[in-house]
Each structure stands twice: as structure tokens, then as C-alpha cells.
Scaffold this active site. Structure first.
Site, PDB file in Angstrom:
ATOM      1  N   HIS A 100       0.809  -1.216   0.000  1.00  0.00           N
ATOM      2  CA  HIS A 100       0.000   0.000   0.000  1.00  0.00           C
ATOM      3  C   HIS A 100       0.845   1.269   0.000  1.00  0.00           C
ATOM      4  CE1 HIS A 100       0.392  -0.182   4.520  1.00  0.00           C
ATOM      5  NE2 HIS A 100       0.452   1.131   4.360  1.00  0.00           N
ATOM      6  N   ASP A 130       0.188  -7.594   1.430  1.00  0.00           N
ATOM      7  CA  ASP A 130       0.562  -6.190   1.558  1.00  0.00           C
ATOM      8  C   ASP A 130       2.067  -6.015   1.564  1.00  0.00           C
ATOM      9  OD1 ASP A 130       0.159  -3.456   1.732  1.00  0.00           O
ATOM     10  OD2 ASP A 130       0.067  -3.442   3.919  1.00  0.00           O
ATOM     11  N   SER A 206       4.704   2.493   7.882  1.00  0.00           N
ATOM     12  CA  SER A 206       4.317   1.354   7.051  1.00  0.00           C
ATOM     13  C   SER A 206       5.475   0.871   6.189  1.00  0.00           C
ATOM     14  CB  SER A 206       3.144   1.737   6.149  1.00  0.00           C
ATOM     15  OG  SER A 206       1.980   1.958   6.890  1.00  0.00           O
TER      16      SER A 206
END
Length: 464
Positions: A100, A130, A206
Site C-alpha cells: 500500500h 501487503d 508502514s
């Protein structure tokens, strides 16, 4: 005298208490200093279709279809920047981050701790886990070392390094709160047994690494649970054991092959456990078996409770997708189950999760400029089993999405079924090829596709 003795005793107790506390807390200075050079900051840029004008939603239903296109909002190109973290895994420039972080990006820039910047190439992405694999051309890189996430225990100290809110190379520490958390993604798929921690993870972390006290990467920070937008002590990391396999497949094939069983499952509560003779709530109860799926071929029936798969215990329903997904398609594995109060053992040949290449011997397709044509989509006819599963009778199956091409920018993923391009329906591969050939360039066009059986409209634009 007594008073002075009491004071000495109090000071001694405080010193002993402080020493004990110091022994109970880890010293993280060297760990952070030694491993920070492996952590990178990732900046991305993508073009966004910004809507301008148009009628309020409450009035749109009153407009006849023939005139509605005249009142659609105008759109313009506007660059949108985003950021995240990642870490170097090899001296030749391979970098791991979250999918992402780079999804839909036209430009990906990697910044090292010494402020060197490089444009990164996206080698491959996997939305189900992911994860994404990048590559930069640089010298004097210090890669991080993988650790064994299977050895992690609840209560163990872990450290995150990343760029929360753009604050470069920030470190935070905490403990492992739980293992094997099941968190379905937006497509209701569940293939990652997340590590839950109370490490302070915020937007920008992230894709960054989660280290154990040996300085080894045991997880990739991926999600937070929050009501405020910031950390509230609930963060989730992708286990290194899963990430290493995904990264190896992305590097080798540009895609990830996952196992598929073809069952609908639910948890076993106390009453069901008693009724089925299990003794205590455990396992995954098979609520449905798809026709023609590997489970059906192996003789698994609705009402069976799967207790072990390939030797691994299934304590709750969320454990089964994790184990099956990590099993290579084509493998023959044992399944222990309970049927009508009796234990049974079957052997199942694991299939390939629909939407992926099921021929593991087939030559892989590398993402080059010529792959995927004008849309950057490698497509094929839809297998009959998938048509039945998702109740779709027309379209083409997306097998690979080339990063940076129109299909990727539109948000398409491997496993989607394209049913309409522009204003033309797509019935099969031949129709798809004919429609794509005639699509106009530099114009926003509607595209209709199915994801996990759910129809979705988006826009796509061809740049040539």
C-alpha cells in the site's frame, strides 16, 4: 541513630530497586545504531483524478440517463505525494516495503540514512500480504538480517525504526502483545497471521522493519488500529517467515502462488464442540465445499471440523487460510478432521488460489515495457471453477498487473475479472483484445471489474 539507619536502609532499597529495574529493561542504543542504515524512507508520487463540479448526489437520480454524462464532474490531473518506510535486504539493492506504500505510484524515491536518494524500480507487489519488492542501483549498502518470527513469544521486546509522519529514522520499542492475529483485508481475504505489538507505529512507519533484540527483522510493520489517526498501542506486523517466502517469489517470478482448498469455514463454539464430540472449541468448521475444488476432490464434506492441516494445528477458523495459503500449489498434504464424532485423516492435493498461475512450471512473465499491452494487464480466460465460485459468466481474468501502467494506476489487481472497458462489454479474451485495440488515448474511460465476486466501477486512462 535509628532515624539515620532508617534513611540508609531506604536509600539502599531504592538502589536495589533501581538496579533490578535496569536489569529488566533492554539496552537498545547499539541495536538502533547498527540497524538504522538498513532502513530507508520511501516517497511516492502518483497522478490523481480530482473531481470538479457536478451535481450533488441527492439530485443525480432525477436526471435522465441520456443527459447524465453532460453533468458529470470534470476531472484534472493533480500529483499526490505519499510516504512510507522500508528496509534493505541485500547488498545489491533489493528493498522490502508494504504494497500500500507504492500501490498506484508513478514515481518511487528511496532515501538512505546518509541522505542519498535513488529512484526505485518496483520488482513486484502482492496485495494479499501487503508486501512489495523494490530495487535501487547503489553501492555501500548495509542490508538488514532476517530473523525467525516463529520463535517470537508474547512479552518479548521488539523495536521499530521508520519515518512516522515523515520524521526520518525514528525508533520506538514495545513488546509482542499477541501472535497469529487474523485481520481480513478489504477483499475479505485473510492470508497473514499478524504479529500484534504495543510499539508506537504511526502513518509513515508502514513497510518499516520490526527488530528483535538480536537486531534481526522479525516483522514488517503494516497496520495500526486507531480512532485518532495516531498510535493507541495496537499495531500489527507481517511475520518475517511469511514475508521471506513472498519476497523470494516476487524476486523469482514477479508474482506469488498460494494454496487453495475451496471451503467456506466458521469458528467452533462451545455448543458446536459438544455436539460434534470435540470436547472443547477448536478447529475450523467446514460450512461449504465448492464444487470441483481440491477439498471436494479429497472427500472433505460440509460439517467436517478440520483440526490439523499439513501437520499444523488449527485452533480457530482464521488459522486455516494462513496455513493453506503458505502451502505450495500441487503439494499433497494430510488433513486431520472430525466427522460425526470420529477422527479421520485425508490427503488433499492443494490447488492454486484462483487468480494466480496454477502451472508452477510455466515460465514466469517479467514486468517489461512489452508485457500486458496498452493496459499493462496480463489476462486470460476465466476458469469454469472461478465462474461458478463468483457467479460470473463473462470477462477476462487478470493474471498480472504491470506496475506503473494504466491497469495498475486504475487499482486493478491479480485475480480481478474485467467485464467492461469504456462502454463495451468484454465477454472473452478475443473481445478484450479487440476492445483494447480501439480504446482512445488520453481520455478517462470507465472500467468495470469483479473482485471476489463484487462488481466495481473505476476509471482508466491510456497514455499512448
Amino acid at each position: 541513630m535509628v532515624k539515620r539507619y532508617t534513611q540508609y536502609l531506604l536509600v539502599l532499597c531504592l538502589l536495589i530497586s533501581g538496579a533490578a529495574s535496569a536489569r529488566g529493561l533492554p539496552e537498545l542504543t547499539d541495536l538502533i545504531k547498527e540497524n538504522s542504515p538498513a532502513v530507508v524512507k520511501i516517497n511516492t508520487m502518483e497522478r490523481s483524478q480530482a473531481a470538479r463540479g457536478g451535481l450533488p448526489p441527492q439530485y443525480q437520480q432525477e436526471i435522465p440517463d441520456i443527459f447524465r454524462h453532460l453533468l458529470e464532474p470534470r476531472r484534472q490531473q493533480r500529483p499526490v505525494a505519499s510516504m512510507g518506510s522500508g528496509f534493505i535486504i541485500s547488498a545489491d539493492g533489493y528493498i522490502v516495503t508494504n504494497n500500500h506504500v507504492v500501490e498506484g505510484a508513478d514515481e518511487v524515491t528511496v532515501t538512505l540514512t546518509d541522505r542519498r536518494e535513488y529512484e526505485a524500480k518496483v520488482i513486484g507487489t502482492d496485495s494479499r500480504s501487503d508486501l512489495a519488492l523494490l530495487k535501487i542501483e547503489a553501492d555501500d549498502l548495509k542490508p538488514a538480517q532476517w530473523g525467525d518470527s516463529e520463535e517470537l513469544e508474547v512479552g518479548e521486546w521488539v523495536v521499530a525504526i521508520g519515518s512516522p509522519f515523515g520524521l526520518d529514522y525514528s525508533a520506538s520499542a514495545g513488546i509482542v502483545s499477541a501472535m497469529g492475529r487474523s485481520i481480513p483485508n478489504e477483499s475479505r481475504e485473510n492470508y497473514v497471521p499478524f504479529i500484534q505489538t504495543d510499539v508506537a507505529i504511526n502513518p509513515g512507519n508502514s513497510g518499516g522493519p520490526l527488530f528483535n533484540l538480536k537486531g534481526q527483522v522479525v516483522g514488517i510493520n503494516s497496520q495500526i488500529y486507531t480512532r485518532s489517526g495516531g498510535s493507541i498501542g495496537l499495531s500489527f506486523a507481517i511475520p518475517a517467515s511469511l514475508a521471506r517466502d513472498v519476497v523470494a517469489q516476487l524476486k523469482d517470478k514477479g508474482r506469488v502462488d498460494r494454496g487453495w482448498l475451496g471451503v467456506g469455514i466458521q469458528d467452533v463454539d462451545r455448543n458446536l464442540a459438544e455436539a460434534m464430540g470435540i470436547g472443547k472449541p477448536a478447529g475450523a468448521l467446514v460450512a461449504q465445499v465448492e464444487a470441483g475444488a481440491p477439498a471436494a476432490a479429497a472427500g472433505i464434506l460440509a460439517g467436517d471440523v478440520i483440526l490439523r492441516f499439513n501437520g499444523q494445528k488449527i485452533l480457530e477458523q482464521g488459522d486455516l487460510p494462513h496455513v493453506v495459503g503458505q502451502t505450495r500449489p500441487g503439494s499433497k498434504v494430510p488433513v486431520d478432521l472430525m466427522r460425526k464424532g470420529e477422527r479421520m485423516k485425508l490427503e488433499v492435493t492443494v490447488g492454486a488460489l484462483p487468480g494466480q498461475e496454477d502451472d508452477t512450471q510455466q515460465a514466469s512473465v517479467k514486468p517489461t515495457a512489452d508485457v500486458g499491452g496498452r493496459l499493462g494487464l496480463v489476462v486470460d480466460e476465466i476458469p469454469e471453477a472461478l465462474k461458478q465460485r463468483w457467479n460470473v459468466d463473462a470477462g477476462v481474468l487478470v493474471k498480472q498487473v504491470v506496475p506503473g501502467k494504466p491497469g495498475a494506476k486504475a487499482g486493478l489487481r491479480s485475480g480481478d475479472i474485467v467485464a467492461q472497458l469504456g462502454f463495451d462489454a468484454v465477454g472473452d479474451l478475443k473481445e478484450y483484445q479487440a476492445v483494447v485495440k480501439e480504446l482512445p488515448a488520453d481520455e478517462l474511460l470507465p472500467i468495470r471489474f469483479f473482485r471476489a465476486g463484487q462488481p466495481t466501477f473505476r476509471t482508466i486512462q491510456i497514455d499512448d
